[in-house]
Scaffold this motif. Sequence first.
Motif, PDB file in Angstrom:
ATOM      1  N   HIS A   1       0.581  -1.155  -0.116  1.00  0.00           N
ATOM      2  CA  HIS A   1       0.090   0.125  -0.049  1.00  0.00           C
ATOM      3  C   HIS A   1       0.785   1.324  -0.125  1.00  0.00           C
ATOM      4  O   HIS A   1       0.596   2.401  -0.460  1.00  0.00           O
ATOM      5  CB  HIS A   1      -0.807   0.112   1.227  1.00  0.00           C
ATOM      6  CG  HIS A   1      -2.039  -0.820   1.201  1.00  0.00           C
ATOM      7  ND1 HIS A   1      -2.774  -1.348   2.174  1.00  0.00           N
ATOM      8  CD2 HIS A   1      -2.617  -1.559   0.167  1.00  0.00           C
ATOM      9  CE1 HIS A   1      -3.731  -2.024   1.873  1.00  0.00           C
ATOM     10  NE2 HIS A   1      -3.757  -2.111   0.518  1.00  0.00           N
TER      11      HIS A   1
ATOM     12  N   TYR B   1       1.551   2.904  -3.316  1.00  0.00           N
ATOM     13  CA  TYR B   1       0.213   3.568  -4.151  1.00  0.00           C
ATOM     14  C   TYR B   1       0.382   4.863  -4.222  1.00  0.00           C
ATOM     15  O   TYR B   1       0.858   5.637  -3.592  1.00  0.00           O
ATOM     16  CB  TYR B   1      -1.026   3.112  -3.568  1.00  0.00           C
ATOM     17  CG  TYR B   1      -1.435   1.555  -3.618  1.00  0.00           C
ATOM     18  CD1 TYR B   1      -0.648   0.706  -4.201  1.00  0.00           C
ATOM     19  CD2 TYR B   1      -2.810   1.090  -3.063  1.00  0.00           C
ATOM     20  CE1 TYR B   1      -0.895  -0.584  -4.434  1.00  0.00           C
ATOM     21  CE2 TYR B   1      -2.999  -0.297  -3.145  1.00  0.00           C
ATOM     22  CZ  TYR B   1      -2.018  -1.088  -3.933  1.00  0.00           C
ATOM     23  OH  TYR B   1      -2.453  -2.486  -4.030  1.00  0.00           O
TER      24      TYR B   1
ATOM     25  N   PHE C   1      -0.136   8.279  -1.548  1.00  0.00           N
ATOM     26  CA  PHE C   1      -0.132   7.472  -0.233  1.00  0.00           C
ATOM     27  C   PHE C   1       0.117   8.440   0.762  1.00  0.00           C
ATOM     28  O   PHE C   1       0.808   9.409   0.807  1.00  0.00           O
ATOM     29  CB  PHE C   1       0.701   6.377   0.079  1.00  0.00           C
ATOM     30  CG  PHE C   1       1.001   5.664   1.365  1.00  0.00           C
ATOM     31  CD1 PHE C   1       0.302   4.831   1.681  1.00  0.00           C
ATOM     32  CD2 PHE C   1       2.066   6.464   2.191  1.00  0.00           C
ATOM     33  CE1 PHE C   1       0.377   4.183   2.896  1.00  0.00           C
ATOM     34  CE2 PHE C   1       2.241   5.700   3.604  1.00  0.00           C
ATOM     35  CZ  PHE C   1       1.276   4.758   3.830  1.00  0.00           C
TER      36      PHE C   1
ATOM     37  N   GLN D   1      -5.568  -1.790  -8.142  1.00  0.00           N
ATOM     38  CA  GLN D   1      -5.599  -2.244  -6.698  1.00  0.00           C
ATOM     39  C   GLN D   1      -6.473  -3.245  -6.376  1.00  0.00           C
ATOM     40  O   GLN D   1      -7.731  -3.044  -6.821  1.00  0.00           O
ATOM     41  CB  GLN D   1      -5.678  -0.767  -5.933  1.00  0.00           C
ATOM     42  CG  GLN D   1      -4.594   0.244  -6.281  1.00  0.00           C
ATOM     43  CD  GLN D   1      -5.126   1.559  -5.860  1.00  0.00           C
ATOM     44  OE1 GLN D   1      -6.220   1.860  -5.382  1.00  0.00           O
ATOM     45  NE2 GLN D   1      -4.021   2.576  -5.844  1.00  0.00           N
TER      46      GLN D   1
ATOM     47  N   TRP E   1      -8.243  -3.767  -3.718  1.00  0.00           N
ATOM     48  CA  TRP E   1      -9.708  -3.423  -3.142  1.00  0.00           C
ATOM     49  C   TRP E   1     -10.305  -2.743  -3.875  1.00  0.00           C
ATOM     50  O   TRP E   1     -11.732  -2.936  -4.150  1.00  0.00           O
ATOM     51  CB  TRP E   1      -9.235  -2.700  -1.853  1.00  0.00           C
ATOM     52  CG  TRP E   1     -10.358  -2.422  -0.826  1.00  0.00           C
ATOM     53  CD1 TRP E   1     -11.020  -3.065  -0.050  1.00  0.00           C
ATOM     54  CD2 TRP E   1     -11.398  -1.027  -0.994  1.00  0.00           C
ATOM     55  NE1 TRP E   1     -12.175  -2.192   0.784  1.00  0.00           N
ATOM     56  CE2 TRP E   1     -12.180  -1.111  -0.059  1.00  0.00           C
ATOM     57  CE3 TRP E   1     -11.334   0.089  -1.997  1.00  0.00           C
ATOM     58  CZ2 TRP E   1     -13.164  -0.354   0.186  1.00  0.00           C
ATOM     59  CZ3 TRP E   1     -12.370   1.032  -1.881  1.00  0.00           C
ATOM     60  CH2 TRP E   1     -13.359   0.604  -0.564  1.00  0.00           C
TER      61      TRP E   1
ATOM     62  N   ALA F   1      -7.382   3.058   3.715  1.00  0.00           N
ATOM     63  CA  ALA F   1      -7.288   1.518   3.845  1.00  0.00           C
ATOM     64  C   ALA F   1      -7.146   0.993   5.263  1.00  0.00           C
ATOM     65  O   ALA F   1      -7.746  -0.124   5.528  1.00  0.00           O
ATOM     66  CB  ALA F   1      -5.803   1.284   3.233  1.00  0.00           C
TER      67      ALA F   1
END
Length: 184
Positions: A44, A47, A50, A75, A77, A105
């Motif tokens: 994560h 990404y 972030f 991604q 999710w 997240a």
Amino acid sequence: MIELRRVGPEEFAVSLDAVLDVYTAAMLPPADQLTGRRAIMRGHASYSRFTCLFAERADGRTVGFAYGFHGEPGQWWHGVVRQAITEHDGQARTREWLDDAFELAEVHVHPDYQGKGVGRAMVTGLCAGRLERTAVLSTRDQETAARHLYRSLGFGDLLTGFVFPGGQERYAILGTPLPLAQYV
């Protein structure tokens, strides 16, 4: 006194032991899931856009953390939730909520510090100044303190009773327009 401190992807990645200590205390996951959770969190941090906040005591001990990023195709999710909302409510609703979304997240507070405004401060701090149109997240589909917090910040149900692929527990997918200013 608890202070919030913004950390970048590199510091987040090297602080994963402290992050996982908070996650473990808050979520009580089976020990065999922690290696996978560490890998997911490390991923994560790579990404787009972030951002992370640590909640720290005066001695520097991390007692909470929250992070998110810009949701994008590719991604996991984002893809799973996009498909589920499309199947449930159609393309227009999916685009409304996910085409320009800040995905929260993880939001976790050590149990000793829950109920003291730490989670609220982290969520509002992360969402402040974001350029995305919406913020979205998933949480257990139960009447928990976290769910109450999210509702108090303007998050509403997009999907309920949702089970992620390979899982068994039911989740609610929540969303709110940004900015959160009216709820702070």
